[in-house]
Motif scaffolding. Structure first.
Motif, PDB file in Angstrom:
ATOM      1  N   GLN A   1       7.640   7.568  13.073  1.00 44.84           N
ATOM      2  CA  GLN A   1       7.847   7.019  11.740  1.00 44.84           C
ATOM      3  C   GLN A   1       7.862   5.497  11.838  1.00 44.84           C
ATOM      4  OE1 GLN A   1      11.483   8.274   9.876  1.00 44.84           O
ATOM      5  NE2 GLN A   1      10.816   7.666   7.842  1.00 44.84           N
ATOM      6  N   VAL A   2       7.350   4.859  10.773  1.00 43.24           N
ATOM      7  CA  VAL A   2       7.328   3.409  10.730  1.00 43.24           C
ATOM      8  C   VAL A   2       7.868   2.961   9.381  1.00 43.24           C
ATOM      9  CG1 VAL A   2       4.936   3.376   9.902  1.00 43.24           C
ATOM     10  CG2 VAL A   2       5.879   1.378  11.073  1.00 43.24           C
ATOM     11  N   GLN A   3       8.654   1.897   9.395  1.00 42.20           N
ATOM     12  CA  GLN A   3       9.174   1.317   8.153  1.00 42.20           C
ATOM     13  C   GLN A   3       8.259   0.178   7.714  1.00 42.20           C
ATOM     14  OE1 GLN A   3      11.645   2.162  10.712  1.00 42.20           O
ATOM     15  NE2 GLN A   3      11.651   4.030   9.491  1.00 42.20           N
ATOM     16  N   LEU A   4       7.963   0.149   6.427  1.00 44.10           N
ATOM     17  CA  LEU A   4       7.004  -0.813   5.882  1.00 44.10           C
ATOM     18  C   LEU A   4       7.649  -1.622   4.770  1.00 44.10           C
ATOM     19  CD1 LEU A   4       4.005   1.679   5.598  1.00 44.10           C
ATOM     20  CD2 LEU A   4       4.424   0.034   7.440  1.00 44.10           C
ATOM     21  N   VAL A   5       7.431  -2.938   4.792  1.00 47.20           N
ATOM     22  CA  VAL A   5       7.978  -3.816   3.765  1.00 47.20           C
ATOM     23  C   VAL A   5       6.862  -4.724   3.259  1.00 47.20           C
ATOM     24  CG1 VAL A   5       9.658  -5.587   3.195  1.00 47.20           C
ATOM     25  CG2 VAL A   5      10.269  -3.772   4.819  1.00 47.20           C
ATOM     26  N   GLU A   6       6.540  -4.583   1.974  1.00 48.80           N
ATOM     27  CA  GLU A   6       5.502  -5.408   1.364  1.00 48.80           C
ATOM     28  C   GLU A   6       6.086  -6.699   0.803  1.00 48.80           C
ATOM     29  OE1 GLU A   6       4.492  -1.065   0.057  1.00 48.80           O
ATOM     30  OE2 GLU A   6       6.268  -2.337   0.257  1.00 48.80           O
ATOM     31  N   SER A   7       5.255  -7.713   0.733  1.00 49.71           N
ATOM     32  CA  SER A   7       5.639  -8.979   0.110  1.00 49.71           C
ATOM     33  C   SER A   7       4.376  -9.676  -0.377  1.00 49.71           C
ATOM     34  CB  SER A   7       6.392  -9.869   1.095  1.00 49.71           C
ATOM     35  OG  SER A   7       5.575 -10.175   2.215  1.00 49.71           O
ATOM     36  N   GLY A   8       4.572 -10.717  -1.190  1.00 52.29           N
ATOM     37  CA  GLY A   8       3.445 -11.525  -1.633  1.00 52.29           C
ATOM     38  C   GLY A   8       2.989 -11.277  -3.052  1.00 52.29           C
ATOM     39  N   GLY A   9       3.598 -10.309  -3.718  1.00 50.06           N
ATOM     40  CA  GLY A   9       3.221 -10.060  -5.100  1.00 50.06           C
ATOM     41  C   GLY A   9       3.699 -11.174  -6.018  1.00 50.06           C
ATOM     42  N   GLY A  10       3.263 -11.120  -7.266  1.00 49.74           N
ATOM     43  CA  GLY A  10       3.690 -12.127  -8.224  1.00 49.74           C
ATOM     44  C   GLY A  10       2.823 -12.128  -9.455  1.00 49.74           C
ATOM     45  N   LEU A  11       2.976 -13.201 -10.237  1.00 51.69           N
ATOM     46  CA  LEU A  11       2.217 -13.376 -11.470  1.00 51.69           C
ATOM     47  C   LEU A  11       1.117 -14.405 -11.225  1.00 51.69           C
ATOM     48  CD1 LEU A  11       1.834 -13.021 -14.554  1.00 51.69           C
ATOM     49  CD2 LEU A  11       3.553 -14.838 -14.837  1.00 51.69           C
ATOM     50  N   VAL A  12      -0.102 -14.059 -11.606  1.00 48.33           N
ATOM     51  CA  VAL A  12      -1.233 -14.954 -11.403  1.00 48.33           C
ATOM     52  C   VAL A  12      -2.174 -14.831 -12.595  1.00 48.33           C
ATOM     53  CG1 VAL A  12      -2.555 -13.229 -10.109  1.00 48.33           C
ATOM     54  CG2 VAL A  12      -2.999 -15.660  -9.724  1.00 48.33           C
TER      55      VAL A  12
END
Length: 117
Positions: A1-12
């Motif tokens: 199993q691997v834990q995943l954390v996304e980032s970098g989203g926003g309003l554009v």
């Protein structure tokens, strides 16, 4: 199993760019194929892009082909999604996912991308 954390989203604004990152825990990241998916309000989750364990073969949904690029850095346990020429219809929660076989078994919590017209 691997834990995943996304980032970098926003309003554009439409026509702009964003780069999403997905950081994975564990020492076996290079043994996982990785993918990006998205889910817009009221719609089913859909495939966006995928990359092989080695970072070689990639695949894309027709709707993002030529605008999005998936890549990975196995030394940093991270997969990226570079999104250019964004459109309002790209607005969604974006998820990264990992698979060891044919099915994606591990998912991140998602990051919101909003593209204004």
């Amino acid at each position: 199993q691997v834990q995943l954390v996304e980032s970098g989203g926003g309003l554009v604004q439409a026509g702009g760019s964003l780069r999403l990152s997905c950081a994975a825990s564990g020492r076996t990241f290079s043994s996982y194929g990785m993918g990006w998916f998205r889910q817009a309000p009221g719609k089913e989750r859909e495939f966006v892009a995928a990359i092989s364990r080695s970072g070689g073969p990639t695949s894309y949904a027709d709707s993002v082909k030529g605008r999005f690029t998936i890549s990975r850095d196995n030394a940093k346990n991270t997969v990226y999604l570079q999104m250019n020429s964004l459109k309002p219809e790209d607005t969604a929660v974006y998820y990264c996912a990992a698979r060891r076989d044919t099915l994606y078994s591990d998912w991140g919590q998602g990051t919101q991308v909003t593209v204004s017209s």
